[in-house]
Design a protein around this motif. Structure first.
Motif, PDB file in Angstrom:
ATOM      1  N   ALA A 146       2.361 -10.717  -1.227  1.00  0.00           N
ATOM      2  CA  ALA A 146       3.692 -10.502  -1.794  1.00  0.00           C
ATOM      3  C   ALA A 146       4.747 -10.428  -0.690  1.00  0.00           C
ATOM      4  O   ALA A 146       4.549  -9.789   0.344  1.00  0.00           O
ATOM      5  N   ASP A 147       5.864 -11.107  -0.936  1.00  0.00           N
ATOM      6  CA  ASP A 147       7.033 -10.982  -0.053  1.00  0.00           C
ATOM      7  C   ASP A 147       7.916  -9.817  -0.478  1.00  0.00           C
ATOM      8  O   ASP A 147       8.614  -9.222   0.344  1.00  0.00           O
ATOM      9  N   VAL A 148       7.927  -9.546  -1.786  1.00  0.00           N
ATOM     10  CA  VAL A 148       8.716  -8.453  -2.343  1.00  0.00           C
ATOM     11  C   VAL A 148       7.819  -7.648  -3.273  1.00  0.00           C
ATOM     12  O   VAL A 148       7.125  -8.209  -4.125  1.00  0.00           O
ATOM     13  N   VAL A 149       7.830  -6.320  -3.099  1.00  0.00           N
ATOM     14  CA  VAL A 149       7.091  -5.429  -3.983  1.00  0.00           C
ATOM     15  C   VAL A 149       8.074  -4.402  -4.532  1.00  0.00           C
ATOM     16  O   VAL A 149       8.759  -3.725  -3.759  1.00  0.00           O
ATOM     17  N   VAL A 150       8.135  -4.307  -5.847  1.00  0.00           N
ATOM     18  CA  VAL A 150       8.968  -3.285  -6.473  1.00  0.00           C
ATOM     19  C   VAL A 150       8.060  -2.353  -7.267  1.00  0.00           C
ATOM     20  O   VAL A 150       7.062  -2.768  -7.845  1.00  0.00           O
ATOM     21  N   THR A 151       8.415  -1.097  -7.270  1.00  0.00           N
ATOM     22  CA  THR A 151       7.599  -0.084  -7.930  1.00  0.00           C
ATOM     23  C   THR A 151       8.457   0.733  -8.872  1.00  0.00           C
ATOM     24  O   THR A 151       9.693   0.686  -8.842  1.00  0.00           O
ATOM     25  N   GLY A 152       7.765   1.525  -9.684  1.00  0.00           N
ATOM     26  CA  GLY A 152       8.423   2.575 -10.431  1.00  0.00           C
ATOM     27  C   GLY A 152       8.415   3.833  -9.599  1.00  0.00           C
ATOM     28  O   GLY A 152       8.664   3.813  -8.398  1.00  0.00           O
ATOM     29  N   ARG A 153       8.048   4.962 -10.219  1.00  0.00           N
ATOM     30  CA  ARG A 153       8.093   6.239  -9.535  1.00  0.00           C
ATOM     31  C   ARG A 153       6.877   6.403  -8.637  1.00  0.00           C
ATOM     32  O   ARG A 153       5.793   6.740  -9.070  1.00  0.00           O
ATOM     33  N   VAL A 154       7.051   6.112  -7.376  1.00  0.00           N
ATOM     34  CA  VAL A 154       6.078   6.458  -6.349  1.00  0.00           C
ATOM     35  C   VAL A 154       6.708   7.544  -5.490  1.00  0.00           C
ATOM     36  O   VAL A 154       7.912   7.774  -5.549  1.00  0.00           O
ATOM     37  N   THR A 155       5.920   8.236  -4.692  1.00  0.00           N
ATOM     38  CA  THR A 155       6.524   9.206  -3.784  1.00  0.00           C
ATOM     39  C   THR A 155       7.438   8.461  -2.814  1.00  0.00           C
ATOM     40  O   THR A 155       7.211   7.294  -2.486  1.00  0.00           O
ATOM     41  N   ASP A 156       8.471   9.150  -2.353  1.00  0.00           N
ATOM     42  CA  ASP A 156       9.460   8.495  -1.499  1.00  0.00           C
ATOM     43  C   ASP A 156       8.823   7.888  -0.255  1.00  0.00           C
ATOM     44  O   ASP A 156       9.218   6.816   0.206  1.00  0.00           O
ATOM     45  N   ALA A 157       7.832   8.577   0.319  1.00  0.00           N
ATOM     46  CA  ALA A 157       7.198   8.089   1.543  1.00  0.00           C
ATOM     47  C   ALA A 157       6.259   6.920   1.283  1.00  0.00           C
ATOM     48  O   ALA A 157       5.905   6.194   2.230  1.00  0.00           O
ATOM     49  N   SER A 158       5.837   6.700   0.037  1.00  0.00           N
ATOM     50  CA  SER A 158       4.839   5.670  -0.237  1.00  0.00           C
ATOM     51  C   SER A 158       5.313   4.269   0.104  1.00  0.00           C
ATOM     52  O   SER A 158       4.498   3.402   0.440  1.00  0.00           O
ATOM     53  N   VAL A 159       6.620   4.023   0.027  1.00  0.00           N
ATOM     54  CA  VAL A 159       7.112   2.682   0.351  1.00  0.00           C
ATOM     55  C   VAL A 159       6.943   2.383   1.841  1.00  0.00           C
ATOM     56  O   VAL A 159       7.017   1.218   2.258  1.00  0.00           O
ATOM     57  N   VAL A 160       6.730   3.420   2.649  1.00  0.00           N
ATOM     58  CA  VAL A 160       6.425   3.252   4.069  1.00  0.00           C
ATOM     59  C   VAL A 160       4.918   3.274   4.295  1.00  0.00           C
ATOM     60  O   VAL A 160       4.368   2.463   5.055  1.00  0.00           O
ATOM     61  N   VAL A 161       4.219   4.193   3.634  1.00  0.00           N
ATOM     62  CA  VAL A 161       2.778   4.329   3.838  1.00  0.00           C
ATOM     63  C   VAL A 161       2.047   3.067   3.385  1.00  0.00           C
ATOM     64  O   VAL A 161       1.115   2.597   4.060  1.00  0.00           O
ATOM     65  N   GLY A 162       2.459   2.477   2.265  1.00  0.00           N
ATOM     66  CA  GLY A 162       1.790   1.278   1.753  1.00  0.00           C
ATOM     67  C   GLY A 162       1.789   0.127   2.735  1.00  0.00           C
ATOM     68  O   GLY A 162       0.718  -0.442   3.038  1.00  0.00           O
ATOM     69  N   PRO A 163       2.942  -0.272   3.273  1.00  0.00           N
ATOM     70  CA  PRO A 163       2.945  -1.346   4.269  1.00  0.00           C
ATOM     71  C   PRO A 163       2.128  -1.011   5.517  1.00  0.00           C
ATOM     72  O   PRO A 163       1.448  -1.883   6.074  1.00  0.00           O
ATOM     73  N   ALA A 164       2.179   0.245   5.979  1.00  0.00           N
ATOM     74  CA  ALA A 164       1.399   0.616   7.165  1.00  0.00           C
ATOM     75  C   ALA A 164      -0.093   0.537   6.873  1.00  0.00           C
ATOM     76  O   ALA A 164      -0.872   0.021   7.689  1.00  0.00           O
ATOM     77  N   ALA A 165      -0.509   1.019   5.711  1.00  0.00           N
ATOM     78  CA  ALA A 165      -1.929   0.981   5.356  1.00  0.00           C
ATOM     79  C   ALA A 165      -2.423  -0.449   5.238  1.00  0.00           C
ATOM     80  O   ALA A 165      -3.538  -0.775   5.671  1.00  0.00           O
ATOM     81  N   ALA A 166      -1.599  -1.329   4.657  1.00  0.00           N
ATOM     82  CA  ALA A 166      -1.988  -2.737   4.540  1.00  0.00           C
ATOM     83  C   ALA A 166      -2.063  -3.399   5.916  1.00  0.00           C
ATOM     84  O   ALA A 166      -2.989  -4.160   6.209  1.00  0.00           O
ATOM     85  N   HIS A 167      -1.107  -3.115   6.765  1.00  0.00           N
ATOM     86  CA  HIS A 167      -1.036  -3.734   8.085  1.00  0.00           C
ATOM     87  C   HIS A 167      -2.223  -3.356   8.956  1.00  0.00           C
ATOM     88  O   HIS A 167      -2.808  -4.205   9.640  1.00  0.00           O
ATOM     89  N   PHE A 168      -2.605  -2.076   8.938  1.00  0.00           N
ATOM     90  CA  PHE A 168      -3.665  -1.605   9.826  1.00  0.00           C
ATOM     91  C   PHE A 168      -5.036  -1.575   9.158  1.00  0.00           C
ATOM     92  O   PHE A 168      -6.038  -1.290   9.832  1.00  0.00           O
ATOM     93  N   GLY A 169      -5.093  -1.832   7.871  1.00  0.00           N
ATOM     94  CA  GLY A 169      -6.370  -1.803   7.187  1.00  0.00           C
ATOM     95  C   GLY A 169      -6.967  -0.415   7.075  1.00  0.00           C
ATOM     96  O   GLY A 169      -8.193  -0.245   7.105  1.00  0.00           O
ATOM     97  N   TRP A 170      -6.108   0.609   6.937  1.00  0.00           N
ATOM     98  CA  TRP A 170      -6.608   1.966   6.833  1.00  0.00           C
ATOM     99  C   TRP A 170      -7.481   2.138   5.593  1.00  0.00           C
ATOM    100  O   TRP A 170      -7.251   1.510   4.549  1.00  0.00           O
ATOM    101  N   ALA A 171      -8.451   3.033   5.702  1.00  0.00           N
ATOM    102  CA  ALA A 171      -9.278   3.402   4.565  1.00  0.00           C
ATOM    103  C   ALA A 171      -8.637   4.570   3.822  1.00  0.00           C
ATOM    104  O   ALA A 171      -7.745   5.252   4.337  1.00  0.00           O
ATOM    105  N   ARG A 172      -9.140   4.810   2.616  1.00  0.00           N
ATOM    106  CA  ARG A 172      -8.571   5.875   1.802  1.00  0.00           C
ATOM    107  C   ARG A 172      -8.748   7.255   2.445  1.00  0.00           C
ATOM    108  O   ARG A 172      -7.985   8.183   2.137  1.00  0.00           O
TER     109      ARG A 172
END
Length: 561
Positions: A146-172
């Motif tokens: 995805a080039d653009v991801v839009v969400t509903g109610r996620v935590t404010d920090a999640s829009v940062v955590v999601g890209p970082a987790a995808a980029h580094f391949g972090w586990a849960r």
């Protein structure tokens, strides 16, 4: 590392920030936070008028101007602007891209809207009911291209955590890394508040028009908070500390993916406009997630009487008696009077000779809060105190909202990533959870030795940042030296706070100690009533509560001054 910028801290933030961030310097991802408790109410009312709406229309206009630019620069967009209708916003973005001839892959995250299950979950009949989702749906969308991801109610920090987790391949269960990204996301989520906006010590800097923040996040979750070169404002340990303290509780900052230990954060200046944020520890998230509930509470109205010159208290008593007499046959459900003594003796201007008497009413019936109240107020124009006038003519009643929060089992909340090809991926709830508990209060440093003191404003040595969480107010206070910390932590107790801020004296107040930030954080329960939309008090979001505290006089050791 991954460079993640922010271009919006609220619905209505600087429109040009998206372009400024895309053109001002290197970025990998641009995020935007458009949702707050009040925003969900606004979007809920929008959806009542038109079921196809319910998302932040400003974001769509920003994308019309900047989607091609983001695509050309290889910057991916992640925003929670979907509000109550992320699928609708995703569809509108695809239509926009087609019209503009831009080839972009759009995805969205849904599942947070629990309104259809409100009765089943015991929520009553709210206007909105949205669970706070985490970052993994965003990561799924980004991993799918995805080039653009839009969400509903996620935590404010999640829009940062999601890209970082995808980029580094972090586990849960990479809890420390996730916690570091949460801390970075919390710092930049409110836009220019991290770069000198709303900053207690603003007089020490040339703030101008602050640029928006950037988090350079590394694989271990550590980060550097900065901004594009040449933009206004400042990033230093103080501005980052202020934002870390904003709208939190204690040392454990709980989210749907991880509980971040804010009491472990280390901050260090890493050069001009660069602050390194490291050593954040994480723990499994709690087994429940928070749900934001908004309902229409009724109708409200208000009038402000101007009282000028002598006999202010007597004038206030007269008009109050007259209004209440006029309303006694059909009184509003709630009537609240507030006298602000803004008057000065022997004043050289009429305005500084005047006090303001506010009368606010609430009622389920718009007529009672509207015409009946307005008529009672304005009919006194020639029959009340000398110098009678009001700041504005009384108006019709307007609806107000009531915010409450609830908690539901995380396993019972759907979390769905809808990928660019339309396929749907269910995001599993956390595999490991831990009940949230406040950390034990850390050992306190030795008090500052006794010595001469001066009675001066607290703000000469302490900064503050305050805000709202539903009906509660959060107030963080920090200092900038070890000696000042030794004094502050022993002096600014809950009892001292309640003495300095008498509005809090009858309310439960909790204090949390954060030694690594040289800070104490207070949560004042119930100060804001039913939340910002209910406007229970002057400054309904407690934005200036910290500045009021800083202006109060207290005995401060001369060695600190």
């Amino acid at each position: 590392m991954i460079r993640i910028g922010n271009a919006s801290g609220f619905y209505g933030d600087r429109f040009s920030a998206v372009r400024e961030m895309l053109t001002g310097g290197p970025l990998d991802v641009l995020t935007g936070d458009y949702l707050a408790e009040l925003t969900m109410l606004i979007l809920g009312r929008d959806r009542l008028k038109d079921p196809s709406r319910g998302y932040a229309k400003t974001f769509l206009r920003q994308m019309e101007e900047n989607l091609g630019l983001a695509k050309d620069r290889g910057v991916r967009i992640v925003a929670n602007a979907g509000g109550l209708n992320p699928a609708g916003l995703a569809g509108a973005l695809r239509d926009l891209a087609t019209r503009l001839g831009i080839d972009v892959a759009v995805a969205h995250v849904e599942g947070d809207d629990l309104l259809p299950r409100a009765g089943e979950l015991g929520f009553g009949e709210p206007l909105t009911a949205n669970a706070y989702l985490g970052a993994w749906g965003i990561a799924e969308c980004l991993n799918a291209g995805a080039d653009v991801v839009v969400t509903g109610r996620v935590t404010d920090a999640s829009v940062v955590v999601g890209p970082a987790a995808a980029h580094f391949g972090w586990a849960r269960d990479d809890y420390d890394a996730l916690a570091g990204a949460v801390a970075a996301g919390h710092v930049i989520e409110c836009g220019a508040q991290a770069t000198g906006g709303n900053y207690a010590f603003f007089t020490e800097h040339a703030i101008g028009t602050p640029g928006f923040p950037v988090a350079e996040i590394h694989a271990d979750g550590s980060s550097v908070i900065t901004k594009h070169e040449g933009t206004g404002g400042v990033v230093d340990v103080g501005t980052v500390t202020a934002q870390l303290l904003y709208e939190i509780g204690g040392g454990r900052y709980a989210g749907p993916d991880v509980t971040a230990r804010f009491d472990t954060i280390e901050l260090a200046q890493d050069g001009p406009d660069r602050v390194r944020l490291s050593d954040v520890r994480g723990e499994p998230p709690p087994p429940t997630v928070k749900v934001c509930l908004n309902k229409l509470g009724g109708f409200r109205n208000e009038v402000t009487f101007v009282l000028t010159g002598l006999d202010i208290d007597a004038k206030a008593a007269l008009v109050r008696e007259q209004v209440e007499e006029a309303l006694k046959e059909n009184p509003p459900a709630e009537v609240r009077w507030t006298l602000a003594r803004t008057d000065h003796p022997d004043a050289v201007t009429e305005e500084t000779a005047s006090a303001l008497l506010h009368c606010a009413v609430k009622d389920p019936d718009p007529t009672v809060a509207g015409r009946a109240f307005s008529g009672a107020a304005i009919e006194l124009a020639l029959a009340s105190y000398p110098g009678f006038h009001v700041t504005a003519p009384p108006s019709d009643a307007s609806p107000y909202g009531v915010y409450t929060e609830a908690f539901v089992d995380a396993a019972g909340v759907p979390h769905v990533a809808v990928l660019p090809d339309g396929s749907r991926v269910d995001v599993a709830p956390p595999g490991e959870t831990r009940m949230l508990a406040d950390p034990e209060e850390p050992p306190l440093p030795e008090p500052l030795p006794p010595g001469p003191v001066r009675r001066v404003p607290l703000g000469l040595v302490a900064g503050a940042r305050s805000g709202d969480k539903g009906g509660n107010a959060n107030l963080g206070v920090w200092v900038r030296s070890d000696d000042a910390w030794r004094w502050l932590v022993h002096t600014l107790t809950t009892g001292t706070l309640q003495r300095l801020l008498p509005e809090t004296a009858s309310l439960p107040v909790r204090r949390y100690v954060l030694p690594r930030l040289r800070a104490v954080n207070f949560v004042v329960e119930g100060l804001l009533g039913d939340g910002v939309a209910a406007k229970a008090r002057f400054d309904p979001q407690a934005k200036a509560l910290g500045e009021w505290l800083r202006a109060r006089h207290i005995d401060i050791p001369e060695v600190l001054l």
